[in-house]
Scaffold this motif. Sequence first.
Motif, PDB file in Angstrom:
ATOM      1  N   MET A 160     -71.673  11.543 -14.626  1.00 36.76           N
ATOM      2  CA  MET A 160     -72.446  11.328 -13.241  1.00 36.76           C
ATOM      3  C   MET A 160     -72.009  12.422 -12.273  1.00 36.76           C
ATOM      4  O   MET A 160     -70.781  12.114 -11.780  1.00 36.76           O
ATOM      5  CB  MET A 160     -72.508  10.046 -12.726  1.00 36.76           C
ATOM      6  CG  MET A 160     -72.907   8.899 -13.856  1.00 36.76           C
ATOM      7  SD  MET A 160     -73.071   7.303 -13.047  1.00 36.76           S
ATOM      8  CE  MET A 160     -71.245   6.939 -13.595  1.00 36.76           C
ATOM      9  N   ASN A 161     -72.910  13.185 -11.739  1.00 37.35           N
ATOM     10  CA  ASN A 161     -72.345  14.092 -10.922  1.00 37.35           C
ATOM     11  C   ASN A 161     -72.981  13.855  -9.534  1.00 37.35           C
ATOM     12  O   ASN A 161     -74.255  13.700  -9.449  1.00 37.35           O
ATOM     13  CB  ASN A 161     -72.660  15.605 -11.338  1.00 37.35           C
ATOM     14  CG  ASN A 161     -72.206  16.692 -10.430  1.00 37.35           C
ATOM     15  OD1 ASN A 161     -71.064  16.622  -9.937  1.00 37.35           O
ATOM     16  ND2 ASN A 161     -72.983  17.707 -10.284  1.00 37.35           N
ATOM     17  N   PHE A 162     -72.129  13.794  -8.500  1.00 36.33           N
ATOM     18  CA  PHE A 162     -72.671  13.370  -6.922  1.00 36.33           C
ATOM     19  C   PHE A 162     -72.576  14.276  -6.276  1.00 36.33           C
ATOM     20  O   PHE A 162     -71.534  15.253  -6.089  1.00 36.33           O
ATOM     21  CB  PHE A 162     -71.682  12.321  -6.725  1.00 36.33           C
ATOM     22  CG  PHE A 162     -71.845  10.932  -7.320  1.00 36.33           C
ATOM     23  CD1 PHE A 162     -72.848  10.060  -7.109  1.00 36.33           C
ATOM     24  CD2 PHE A 162     -70.927  10.805  -8.499  1.00 36.33           C
ATOM     25  CE1 PHE A 162     -73.092   8.922  -7.799  1.00 36.33           C
ATOM     26  CE2 PHE A 162     -71.272   9.621  -9.112  1.00 36.33           C
ATOM     27  CZ  PHE A 162     -72.065   8.606  -8.902  1.00 36.33           C
ATOM     28  N   LEU A 163     -73.721  14.919  -5.619  1.00 38.18           N
ATOM     29  CA  LEU A 163     -73.667  16.367  -4.843  1.00 38.18           C
ATOM     30  C   LEU A 163     -73.388  15.959  -3.373  1.00 38.18           C
ATOM     31  O   LEU A 163     -72.985  17.153  -2.837  1.00 38.18           O
ATOM     32  CB  LEU A 163     -75.406  16.728  -4.904  1.00 38.18           C
ATOM     33  CG  LEU A 163     -75.976  17.015  -6.529  1.00 38.18           C
ATOM     34  CD1 LEU A 163     -77.099  17.613  -6.149  1.00 38.18           C
ATOM     35  CD2 LEU A 163     -75.065  17.889  -6.967  1.00 38.18           C
ATOM     36  N   GLU A 164     -73.285  14.878  -3.031  1.00 37.65           N
ATOM     37  CA  GLU A 164     -72.724  14.840  -1.665  1.00 37.65           C
ATOM     38  C   GLU A 164     -71.668  13.869  -1.301  1.00 37.65           C
ATOM     39  O   GLU A 164     -71.476  12.866  -2.021  1.00 37.65           O
ATOM     40  CB  GLU A 164     -73.946  14.225  -0.642  1.00 37.65           C
ATOM     41  CG  GLU A 164     -75.320  14.949  -0.790  1.00 37.65           C
ATOM     42  CD  GLU A 164     -76.469  14.188  -0.668  1.00 37.65           C
ATOM     43  OE1 GLU A 164     -77.505  14.552  -0.414  1.00 37.65           O
ATOM     44  OE2 GLU A 164     -76.308  12.823  -1.010  1.00 37.65           O
ATOM     45  N   TRP A 318     -76.068  13.531 -19.043  1.00 37.28           N
ATOM     46  CA  TRP A 318     -75.582  13.942 -17.590  1.00 37.28           C
ATOM     47  C   TRP A 318     -76.667  13.302 -16.727  1.00 37.28           C
ATOM     48  O   TRP A 318     -77.650  13.232 -16.990  1.00 37.28           O
ATOM     49  CB  TRP A 318     -75.850  15.462 -17.272  1.00 37.28           C
ATOM     50  CG  TRP A 318     -74.767  16.471 -17.979  1.00 37.28           C
ATOM     51  CD1 TRP A 318     -73.430  16.963 -17.838  1.00 37.28           C
ATOM     52  CD2 TRP A 318     -75.061  17.000 -19.426  1.00 37.28           C
ATOM     53  NE1 TRP A 318     -73.267  17.480 -18.770  1.00 37.28           N
ATOM     54  CE2 TRP A 318     -73.906  17.616 -19.759  1.00 37.28           C
ATOM     55  CE3 TRP A 318     -76.145  16.798 -20.231  1.00 37.28           C
ATOM     56  CZ2 TRP A 318     -73.921  18.620 -21.010  1.00 37.28           C
ATOM     57  CZ3 TRP A 318     -76.057  17.418 -21.356  1.00 37.28           C
ATOM     58  CH2 TRP A 318     -74.979  18.379 -21.849  1.00 37.28           C
ATOM     59  N   SER A 319     -76.249  12.869 -15.554  1.00 38.85           N
ATOM     60  CA  SER A 319     -77.088  12.466 -14.434  1.00 38.85           C
ATOM     61  C   SER A 319     -76.489  13.209 -13.409  1.00 38.85           C
ATOM     62  O   SER A 319     -75.151  13.440 -13.008  1.00 38.85           O
ATOM     63  CB  SER A 319     -76.999  11.079 -14.212  1.00 38.85           C
ATOM     64  OG  SER A 319     -77.384  10.371 -15.488  1.00 38.85           O
ATOM     65  N   ILE A 320     -77.418  13.222 -12.255  1.00 35.82           N
ATOM     66  CA  ILE A 320     -77.263  14.005 -10.859  1.00 35.82           C
ATOM     67  C   ILE A 320     -77.537  13.139  -9.897  1.00 35.82           C
ATOM     68  O   ILE A 320     -78.963  12.657  -9.884  1.00 35.82           O
ATOM     69  CB  ILE A 320     -77.934  15.398 -10.648  1.00 35.82           C
ATOM     70  CG1 ILE A 320     -77.373  16.254 -12.057  1.00 35.82           C
ATOM     71  CG2 ILE A 320     -77.382  15.937  -9.390  1.00 35.82           C
ATOM     72  CD1 ILE A 320     -78.206  17.547 -12.208  1.00 35.82           C
ATOM     73  N   TYR A 338     -81.472  12.717 -11.105  1.00 34.48           N
ATOM     74  CA  TYR A 338     -81.943  13.285 -12.090  1.00 34.48           C
ATOM     75  C   TYR A 338     -81.153  12.974 -13.494  1.00 34.48           C
ATOM     76  O   TYR A 338     -79.708  12.814 -13.194  1.00 34.48           O
ATOM     77  CB  TYR A 338     -82.105  14.755 -11.970  1.00 34.48           C
ATOM     78  CG  TYR A 338     -82.731  15.160 -10.713  1.00 34.48           C
ATOM     79  CD1 TYR A 338     -84.153  15.549 -10.907  1.00 34.48           C
ATOM     80  CD2 TYR A 338     -82.072  15.195  -9.254  1.00 34.48           C
ATOM     81  CE1 TYR A 338     -84.920  15.868  -9.713  1.00 34.48           C
ATOM     82  CE2 TYR A 338     -83.141  15.454  -8.193  1.00 34.48           C
ATOM     83  CZ  TYR A 338     -84.375  15.788  -8.277  1.00 34.48           C
ATOM     84  OH  TYR A 338     -85.272  16.248  -7.622  1.00 34.48           O
ATOM     85  N   TYR A 339     -81.864  13.266 -14.654  1.00 31.51           N
ATOM     86  CA  TYR A 339     -81.231  12.692 -15.834  1.00 31.51           C
ATOM     87  C   TYR A 339     -81.234  13.891 -16.898  1.00 31.51           C
ATOM     88  O   TYR A 339     -82.421  14.422 -17.143  1.00 31.51           O
ATOM     89  CB  TYR A 339     -81.706  11.204 -16.378  1.00 31.51           C
ATOM     90  CG  TYR A 339     -82.956  10.941 -16.075  1.00 31.51           C
ATOM     91  CD1 TYR A 339     -84.035  11.309 -17.021  1.00 31.51           C
ATOM     92  CD2 TYR A 339     -83.699  10.413 -14.764  1.00 31.51           C
ATOM     93  CE1 TYR A 339     -85.362  11.256 -16.847  1.00 31.51           C
ATOM     94  CE2 TYR A 339     -85.140  10.229 -14.608  1.00 31.51           C
ATOM     95  CZ  TYR A 339     -85.853  10.565 -15.583  1.00 31.51           C
ATOM     96  OH  TYR A 339     -87.130  10.545 -15.306  1.00 31.51           O
ATOM     97  N   GLY A 353     -86.822  13.873 -13.455  1.00 29.14           N
ATOM     98  CA  GLY A 353     -86.435  13.330 -12.123  1.00 29.14           C
ATOM     99  C   GLY A 353     -87.625  13.564 -11.166  1.00 29.14           C
ATOM    100  O   GLY A 353     -88.668  14.369 -11.387  1.00 29.14           O
ATOM    101  N   GLU A 354     -87.515  12.971 -10.035  1.00 28.68           N
ATOM    102  CA  GLU A 354     -88.717  12.907  -9.055  1.00 28.68           C
ATOM    103  C   GLU A 354     -88.493  13.674  -7.678  1.00 28.68           C
ATOM    104  O   GLU A 354     -87.783  13.302  -7.189  1.00 28.68           O
ATOM    105  CB  GLU A 354     -89.277  11.668  -8.718  1.00 28.68           C
ATOM    106  CG  GLU A 354     -89.204  10.736 -10.201  1.00 28.68           C
ATOM    107  CD  GLU A 354     -89.952  11.506 -11.408  1.00 28.68           C
ATOM    108  OE1 GLU A 354     -90.886  12.005 -10.934  1.00 28.68           O
ATOM    109  OE2 GLU A 354     -89.314  11.158 -12.282  1.00 28.68           O
TER     110      GLU A 354
END
Length: 491
Positions: A160-164, A318-320, A338-339, A353-354
């Motif tokens: 799981m990657n977190f962008l913020e 992965w997930s974002i 996103y997955y 993802g949406e």
Amino acid sequence: MVIDDKRKAVHEQIVSLVTQDPGLPRKGPSVAFWQEPAHAISTIQSPQLPTEVDIAIIGSGITGCSVSRTLLSNPKLRNKRIALFEARALTSGATGRNGGHLVSPAAVDFAAVASLFGAEKAAEVTRFSFRNLERFHEFVSTLDDDLRDASEVRKVQKVMNFLEPATFEHFKDSLRQFSAACPELSDQFKILSAEEAKAKYKFNESAGACEQPAGAVWPYRIITGLFAKLLKENPSRFSIDTNTPVTSVTYEAEKSSYRHKLQTPRGVVYADQVVYCTNAYTSHLIPQLRGKIFPFRGTMSTQSIAPNLPNHGARHSWSIYHEPKFDPATGTFTFGLYYMTQNAKTGDFFFGGEKQRLEEILVSDDTVVPTLPSQNLTSLMAGTFKSATGEPLKSNPRRIWSGIMGFTPDGMPMVGRLGKRLTGRPGDKEWAAVGFNGYGMDKCWLVGELLGAMIAGEDVTGRLPALYQITDERLNNLMAPRDVPARLFRL
């Protein structure tokens, strides 16, 4: 004031969309990569439509398959005739359109669920999610080698990657609550700093990451393969009729048995019991559920990357994550998740993802693939990883499609006996397992087994989470459609 007025108008738009009739699954859906080539029984029909059956199941996704198998294998029901009806081709709905990701969102969602329902009930839901994944892998291990190989079922490590930074901190707080409530599961998660995540997984951007166990599967192949197996093993007791939508269910009290009348374009079927595995489309047949379950259109893709990235499909998924965002000026919503899985044989990525306008999200039409989410998935895929050479990556979409998920205002599936309050019909022989809120793969198989047990008269107390059950108390307390904008869209 202009923004406030705009948000109010958007709020009313959402309420209107979630309370509308979803209709039946549309003809000519967008073509999902998973469904090519079509299975040999994808359009199977009985030579003659059955006229009377003991149990009619509507819907041929993973839930309908699990319910079918459970009922057919129950010794108490060995003399019962079971018929399954699908509006389109076999497994052509959400199960044949999703991301193929066998993963629990429990750690990410724990804090939100606990804030609504308390830590104890959140822990019950969490443990069920992990049990479901264990049960699915356990069941798959009993299948023939050919079906297992074709379905490409494998255990992987999800990243799981977190962008913020704020999103990452929210997750870590949720993980702390999760670990305190479910300590036996906490050692499955490993936190990575931003620097560690970028170095280990070659992310272009990261505020931090977390590793957890997960799995991946070719969902269409395994479910259609299981249906073929059930037909072969139960030729006199089980039938599947595709391209046979059930357009209405009524009740004929004057009949001594088989009182539920299912109307289809091919004729009428009478059933003793009816099981709805219809997810987002359920409220078309059960109007009292409008606003309590509603459609959400997602977008999926399969893409190749040039220059080629290493193939980690047998080891990783992965997930974002980023904060959900809504732009009231344009009406555009970005869901914030996103997955991604990678085909372990070809190296192609499955990425979903949406980012859509609201009127393109809360709809039940999967024949359309809107331009905005298609372009978004392509650009994000190209920008997620760094190439080994440092040159920019380029994404080549092989196919992009849409699919319809079923959501509920409280974020929980609806499982169990429907009852007269919802159906408007006497008797207590209508059942449902619907509303998986975009995470059916970590729930559906075990839910189907437990619903099948309930239909057979078994007590599943302690095995099915209380939050999933259809009860008068839940219906009384279920969040109203007017609460959906705040819960789902942060409005």
